[in-house]
Write a protein that holds these residues in place. Structure first.
Motif, short mmCIF file in Angstrom:
data_model
loop_
_atom_site.label_atom_id
_atom_site.label_comp_id
_atom_site.label_asym_id
_atom_site.label_seq_id
_atom_site.Cartn_x
_atom_site.Cartn_y
_atom_site.Cartn_z
N ARG A 277 -16.12 47.68 -53.31
CA ARG A 277 -16.57 46.29 -53.50
C ARG A 277 -18.07 46.23 -53.37
NH1 ARG A 277 -14.42 43.39 -56.42
NH2 ARG A 277 -12.37 43.49 -55.46
N ALA A 296 -15.24 38.14 -50.58
CA ALA A 296 -14.55 37.95 -49.30
C ALA A 296 -14.08 39.32 -48.86
CB ALA A 296 -13.36 37.02 -49.47
N SER A 297 -14.92 40.03 -48.14
CA SER A 297 -14.58 41.40 -47.73
C SER A 297 -15.20 41.69 -46.37
CB SER A 297 -15.12 42.39 -48.78
OG SER A 297 -15.22 43.69 -48.23
N LEU A 299 -15.50 44.45 -45.04
CA LEU A 299 -16.35 45.63 -45.20
C LEU A 299 -17.76 45.22 -45.59
CD1 LEU A 299 -15.34 48.72 -47.33
CD2 LEU A 299 -17.56 47.68 -47.57
N TYR A 365 -7.91 51.26 -58.62
CA TYR A 365 -8.07 50.16 -57.66
C TYR A 365 -6.75 49.43 -57.41
CZ TYR A 365 -9.41 45.54 -55.93
OH TYR A 365 -9.48 44.37 -55.22
N ASP A 420 -14.06 53.36 -46.74
CA ASP A 420 -12.70 52.89 -46.95
C ASP A 420 -11.78 53.73 -47.83
OD1 ASP A 420 -11.03 51.12 -45.85
OD2 ASP A 420 -11.83 49.35 -46.81
N HIS A 422 -10.54 53.49 -50.67
CA HIS A 422 -10.72 53.70 -52.11
C HIS A 422 -11.28 55.09 -52.39
CE1 HIS A 422 -11.33 49.40 -51.16
NE2 HIS A 422 -10.52 49.23 -52.19
N ARG A 556 -8.37 36.49 -46.63
CA ARG A 556 -8.01 36.71 -48.02
C ARG A 556 -6.52 36.43 -48.12
NH1 ARG A 556 -7.58 41.33 -49.47
NH2 ARG A 556 -7.70 42.30 -47.42
N ARG A 594 -6.83 40.26 -55.39
CA ARG A 594 -5.89 41.20 -56.05
C ARG A 594 -4.74 40.47 -56.72
NH1 ARG A 594 -5.74 44.82 -50.47
NH2 ARG A 594 -8.00 44.77 -50.19
C1 G6P Z 1 -10.38 44.96 -46.84
C2 G6P Z 1 -10.79 46.34 -47.23
C3 G6P Z 1 -12.09 46.34 -47.97
C4 G6P Z 1 -12.03 45.38 -49.12
C5 G6P Z 1 -11.61 44.01 -48.64
C6 G6P Z 1 -11.49 43.03 -49.78
O1 G6P Z 1 -11.22 44.45 -45.90
O2 G6P Z 1 -10.86 47.14 -46.08
O3 G6P Z 1 -12.38 47.60 -48.45
O4 G6P Z 1 -13.27 45.29 -49.77
O5 G6P Z 1 -10.37 44.13 -47.98
O6 G6P Z 1 -10.58 43.48 -50.72
P1 G6P Z 1 -10.99 43.66 -52.23
O7 G6P Z 1 -9.85 44.41 -52.83
O8 G6P Z 1 -11.17 42.31 -52.78
O9 G6P Z 1 -12.25 44.43 -52.25
#
Ligand code: G6P
Length: 799
Positions: A277, A296-297, A299, A365, A420, A422, A556, A594
Motif C-alpha cells: 500500500r 486506511a492502513s 501500516l 494481492y 508485511d 505481501h 476497515r 478489498r
Molecule cells: C493491514 C495490513 C496492511 C494493509 C492494511 C490495509 O493493516 O497489515 O498491510 O495495508 O491492512 O489493507 P489494504 O489491503 O487496503 O492495503
C-alpha cells in the motif's frame, strides 16, 4: 566447527606424516647396526665361554667336555650352531646341527663341500669366525702351525637370522610407536598453544570491549588487537551512545531522535521502505481534477512518520487512477504533496511506484495475499484459499519489487524495511540482488501456530523467503515464538533460543518483537476547548442532544475486526439496560476495503443488515429516539477520525484477531483531556500493552455488553487514572521508538558484520557468533525492549 576441526586435524596429520617418513628413514639403518652389534657381541661371548674348554680339550685330547659345553650353549634359540676347527678341514668339536661336511671351509671351498643349496641356506645365516690363539704345546699336532709363535683354532658361531629378524621387527614397531606417540604429543602441544593464542586474542578483544575501550585508548591493548582498534572503538562508541539514549528514561522519542540515531549509528545510510500500500494515492475526480487520498492502513499510519524522519525512498504499488500522471520518467514522485502555493517540505521523501497489471493484482494481492495469507494468519474462521496461479503471480510480483528496490539503491548496502505479508519472498530475492543490504522485515499481522501455517502449500518457500532478512519483526513475543516453532517444524535450520535467531542457508536472522505504535504529541494548549467543540459539533451534525452518549468504532470493513460482534454487544446492552435506549449510540466508521473479494462483500452486507435490524428493534422499543447504531461505511481522513475520537467518550476495539490494532492507541493518544474509556479485545496485540483498558473477549457478547455498561457509568476519576497510565506508556513507546529499536538493532548487526569482516581480514579466522552479541543484550536489559519486556523486567525485579 568445521574450521575448528580442520585446525586440529591438519597439524596432526602433517606432524604424523613427517614423523612417519622420518621413522622409516632413520629406523632401518639404525636397527641394522644395533642387530649386527648384538650378533657380534654374542659371538664374542661364546668365544670367551669356550676358550677354556677348547684349551683343555686340546691339552687332554678329549673333546667330550667341549662338546657338552657347545651343546648347552646352542640350547639358546638365538645360537643355531657352533663348531671349533683346528684347520679348515678338521673339526675339533661341533654342535649337533652343525653341517659336518662344511668343517671350517669358507667361500668357494665351502660351496664345493656342501653344494649350492646348502651354500644358499648358509648365506642367510649370520656366521662369525673367530680365531682363538692356543699355546704351541696345547695343539699337540692338532693345531695348524700357520702361526710361528704357536697356533690357533677357529671358532665358528652361526646365529639364527629369523630370530634376529623377528627382534629387529619388534624393535622397529616400538620405534614407530615412539614416533607416533611423539607426533600426537607434538600435535596436541601445537593445538593447545594455538588455542591458547586464539583465546588470548579473543580475551584481548573482550577486554577492550568490556573495559569500555580504556586499555585501547591508553595504548595498552596487545599488539595483535591493534589492527582492529578503530573498528572496536567505533563499535564501542555506538554501543555507549545506544545505552546512553536508551537508559535515559527522560528522553523523548521524536522524529529528531530518529534522525540523530540514523546519523550517528547508521552514518546516514540510505533507508528504503517497501510495502504494497502506498502512503499517498492520487485519484482522478470525475471533473478531471486530481485529489490525494490517504489509505486506511495501520501500516501506512505507522511507517509514514518514520519515513518523514529518514527522508529515504518508499517503494509501493501505484494503485491510484491518477498515480501514473504525477510521476517522473522513473515512476517517482516527492511526497507528501505540497498544497498549492505552499512551501517545500523539509521532511519530504521519494515515493517510487511499481505498476501492476490487473492480472498481477488479482493473483498477488487479492488472491495469494488476501484470500490466502490473510485468513491463514488471522483466526477469524474464514477459510484460506490457495491457488497455484495466485502463487505464481505472488512470486513474480515479489521479484518485480526486488528489481525496483535494487534499482532504487544508491549503495550496495542500504537498510531495506520490508513491510508485511505481501512480501514474504522479497527478503531472499533482495539478498540475492544486494547481498550486503541490511533487510528488516516487519510482519504486521499475527503469525499462527505451526499446524495452522502448515495449511499453506508453499509453507517452506514462504519461510525460506522470510529468512533472507537480517532482522524479522513481529508485534508480540508470542508471534515470534510461533514463527520459530514453525521454522523448527518445516526447515532444517539452526534455531538459537538464547538470542532469538535462526541460521539458514548461511544467513542469520534475528527474530524480535517490536510492538508498533503511533506518533506521540504532547497535549495541545487548547486541548479542552477543542474537545468540547468537537463533542458539540458531532452531536449537532448527527441531530443528537448534547447529553447523548457516544462510543466510536473505526475500522476497515474487515471480518477480523469484530464489527458485527460489537453491534450485537450494543443490542445486548440496550436489552439489559433499557435506560440507555435513545440516550446512547455507537458511531461505526467502516472504510471499505478489498471489496471485490466475496468474504468482504458478504461482510459489507451482513454489517448493514445487522445495523438496520438493531436500529429497527430499538425503534420499536423507544420510538422516535436516535438509532443505537450510526453506521458510516466510508473513508475518513485522519483529521476527521481524530475529531470523532475527541467527540466520543468510549472507543470499542473488538477485533477477533489483530496483530496490534493502532485504533486503540490512536484513541488513547487523541484523548488529550485525559478522560474516556477504551474497550479492547484481548485478541488484539495492543491488549498486551494497554492493560488499563476494559479488556474483553469479543466472542462473548454479554461480556462486551457489561464492559459497555461499566464504561457508560465509570467515574471520571477512574477514567483519568486508567487513561493516564495508558498515555504514559504510549508517550514512551511511540512509533519513533518502534523504528528506533529496529534501526539500532540493524546498526548493531552492521557493526558486527564490519568487525567480523575485519577480523577475517586480519586473522583469517571467523569470530565466534556470540562475540558481538553483548551490546544487544545489554541494551535489552537497559531498555526493557518492549512494554511487555519492561513489565517482565519490573516483575522480575520485584520478585
Ligand atoms: C493491514 C495490513 C496492511 C494493509 C492494511 C490495509 O493493516 O497489515 O498491510 O495495508 O491492512 O489493507 P489494504 O489491503 O487496503 O492495503
Amino acid at each position: 566447527m568445521l574450521r575448528l576441526s580442520l585446525a586440529f586435524i591438519v597439524p596432526l596429520v602433517v606432524v604424523l606424516g613427517v614423523l612417519g617418513v622420518l621413522s622409516m628413514q632413520v629406523s632401518g639403518p639404525l636397527l641394522q647396526g644395533w642387530t649386527q652389534r648384538e650378533l657380534d657381541e654374542r659371538a664374542g661371548l661364546v668365544s670367551k665361554a669356550l676358550h677354556g674348554a677348547i684349551m683343555l680339550s686340546l691339552e687332554e685330547g678329549n673333546q667330550s667336555e667341549l662338546s657338552q659345553q657347545i651343546e648347552s650353549l646352542t640350547e639358546d634359540e638365538r645360537l643355531y650352531a657352533i663348531a671349533v676347527c683346528t684347520s679348515p678341514n678338521a673339526v675339533l668339536a661341533a654342535s649337533r646341527n652343525y653341517p659336518a661336511e662344511l668343517a671350517c671351509a669358507e667361500g668357494r671351498d665351502a660351496t664345493t663341500r656342501v653344494g649350492p643349496a646348502m651354500a644358499r641356506w648358509l648365506s642367510q645365516m649370520h656366521v662369525r669366525r673367530i680365531d682363538l690363539p692356543v699355546a704351541p704345546a696345547a695343539g699337540g699336532g692338532l693345531v695348524s702351525d700357520a702361526a710361528p709363535d704357536g697356533g690357533h683354532v677357529t671358532l665358528v658361531v652361526m646365529q639364527n637370522p629369523a630370530e634376529a629378524g623377528r627382534r629387529d621387527q619388534q624393535a622397529r614397531n616400538y620405534l614407530t610407536m615412539l614416533f607416533v606417540g611423539l607426533g600426537v604429543v607434538l600435535a596436541l602441544l601445537f593445538i593447545t598453544v594455538a588455542n591458547w593464542g586464539w583465546r588470548h586474542w579473543i580475551n584481548g578483544v573482550r577486554r577492550v570491549l568490556s573495559d569500555g575501550g580504556q586499555a585501547a585508548a591508553l595504548g595498552r591493548a596487545s599488539p595483535e588487537i591493534q589492527p582492529l582498534l578503530p573498528d572496536l572503538r567505533r563499535l564501542l562508541r555506538s554501543v555507549h551512545e545506544d545505552r546512553r539514549i536508551l537508559k535515559d528514561t527522560t528522553i523523548e522519542w521524536r522524529p529528531e531522535t530518529l534522525k540523530l540515531l540514523l546519523r550517528e549509528h547508521l552514518s546516514g545510510d540510505e533507508v528504503i521502505v517497501v510495502s504494497n500500500r502506498e502512503p499517498y494515492i492520487h485519484q482522478r475526480n470525475e471533473d478531471g481534477t486530481i485529489r490525494v487520498q490517504r489509505p486506511a492502513s495501520g501500516l501506512v499510519t505507522a511507517v509514514e512518520p518514520v519515513m518523514r524522519a529518514c527522508s529515504g525512498t518508499w517503494v509501493a504499488h501505484g494503485s491510484g487512477s491518477a498515480d501514473a500522471d504525477v510521476v517522473d520518467a522513473r515512476s517517482r514522485v516527492r511526497v507528501p504533496p505540497i498544497p498549492e502555493g505552499g512551501e517545500p517540505l523539509h521532511d519530504a521523501y521519494t515515493l517510487r511506484r511499481v505498476w501492476l497489471s490487473a492480472e498481477e493484482e488479482r493473483g498477488y494481492y487479492y488472491g495469494f495475499a488476501n484470500e490466502g495469507l490473510w485468513p491463514l494468519c488471522h483466526i477469524a474462521h474464514v477459510r484460506p484459499v490457495f491457488r497455484e496461479e495466485d502463487w505464481q503471480q505472488y512470486r513474480a510480483v515479489n521479484a518485480r519489487f526486488a528489481d525496483a528496490v535494487a534499482d532504487e539503491a544508491r549503495t550496495d548496502n542500504p537498510v531495506v524495511l520490508v513491510q508485511d505479508y505481501h512480501f514474504a519472498l522479497l527478503p531472499r530475492m533482495l539478498r540475492a540482488r544486494l547481498p550486503r543490504a541490511t533487510i528488516i522485515t516487519f510482519w504486521h499481522i499475527p503469525w499462527p501456530n505451526p499446524e495452522s501455517f502448515g495449511i499453506c502449500p508453499w509453507a517452506r518457500e514462504i519461510l525460506e523467503g522470510m529468512l533472507g532478512s537480517t532482522i524479522l519483526g513481529f508485534h508480540t513475543p508470542y508471534h515470534c515464538q510461533n514463527f520459530m516453532a514453525t521454522v523448527d517444524r518445516f526447515l532444517e535450520a539452526r534455531i538459537t533460543q538464547e538470542d532469538q535467531s535462526v541460521s539458514f542457508m548461511g544467513q542469520r536472522t534475528q527474530v524480535r518483537d517490536y510492538p508498533i505504535s503511533i506518533p506521540w504529541h504532547p497535549p495541545a494548549d487548547d486541548a479542552l476547548s477543542r474537545a468540547q467543540a468537537d463533542q458539540s459539533a458531532l452531536r449537532e451534525a448527527m441531530g443528537l442532544s448534547p447529553e447523548h452518549r457516544l462510543a466510536i468504532g473505526v475500522d476497515r470493513l474487515d471480518y477480523t475486526k469484530g464489527i458485527v460482534e460489537r453491534m450485537l454487544a450494543v443490542e445486548r446492552l440496550l436489552d439489559r439496560h433499557p435506560m440507555w435506549l435513545g440516550r446512547f449510540s455507537l458511531v461505526q466508521i467502516a472504510a471499505p476495503t478489498r471489496s471485490s473479494l466475496e468474504a468482504y462483500s458478504a461482510l459489507d452486507h451482513r454489517v448493514r443488515e445487522e445495523a438496520r435490524r438493531i436500529n429497527a428493534w430499538a425503534a420499536e422499543r423507544a420510538p422516535g429516539t436516535p438509532p443505537p447504531i450510526i453506521l458510516l461505511i466510508e473513508q475518513h481522513d485522519s483529521e476527521s477520525v481524530r475529531r470523532h475520537y475527541r467527540a466520543c467518550e468510549i472507543a470499542m476495539v473488538t477485533s477477533l484477531h489483530d496483530g496490534m490494532n493502532l485504533v486503540a492507541k490512536e484513541y488513547v493518544a487523541a484523548r488529550e483531556t485525559g478522560d474516556g474509556v477504551l474497550i479492547l479485545s484481548r485478541f488484539a496485540g495492543a491488549a498486551s500493552e494497554l492493560h488499563e483498558a476494559l479488556v474483553v473477549n469479543p466472542y462473548h457478547i454479554e461480556e462486551t455488553a457489561d464492559a459497555l455498561a461499566k464504561a457508560l457509568t465509570m467515574h471520571p476519576a477512574e477514567q483519568r487514572e486508567r487513561m493516564r497510565a495508558m498515555r504514559t506508556r504510549l508517550a514512551d513507546f511511540n512509533i519513533y521508538r518502534w523504528a528506533g529499536r529496529m534501526l539500532l538493532d540493524a546498526a548493531d548487526e552492521r557493526q558486527r558484520a564490519r568487525v567480523q569482516d575485519r577480523i577475517v581480514q586480519v586473522s583469517g579466522v571467523v569470530a565466534p557468533e556470540g562475540l558481538f552479541r553483548a551490546p544487544w543484550r545489554a541494551r535489552q536489559a537497559a531498555n526493557g525492549g518492549s512494554p511487555a519486556a519492561a513489565e517482565r523486567g519490573k516483575r522480575a525485579h520485584k520478585v
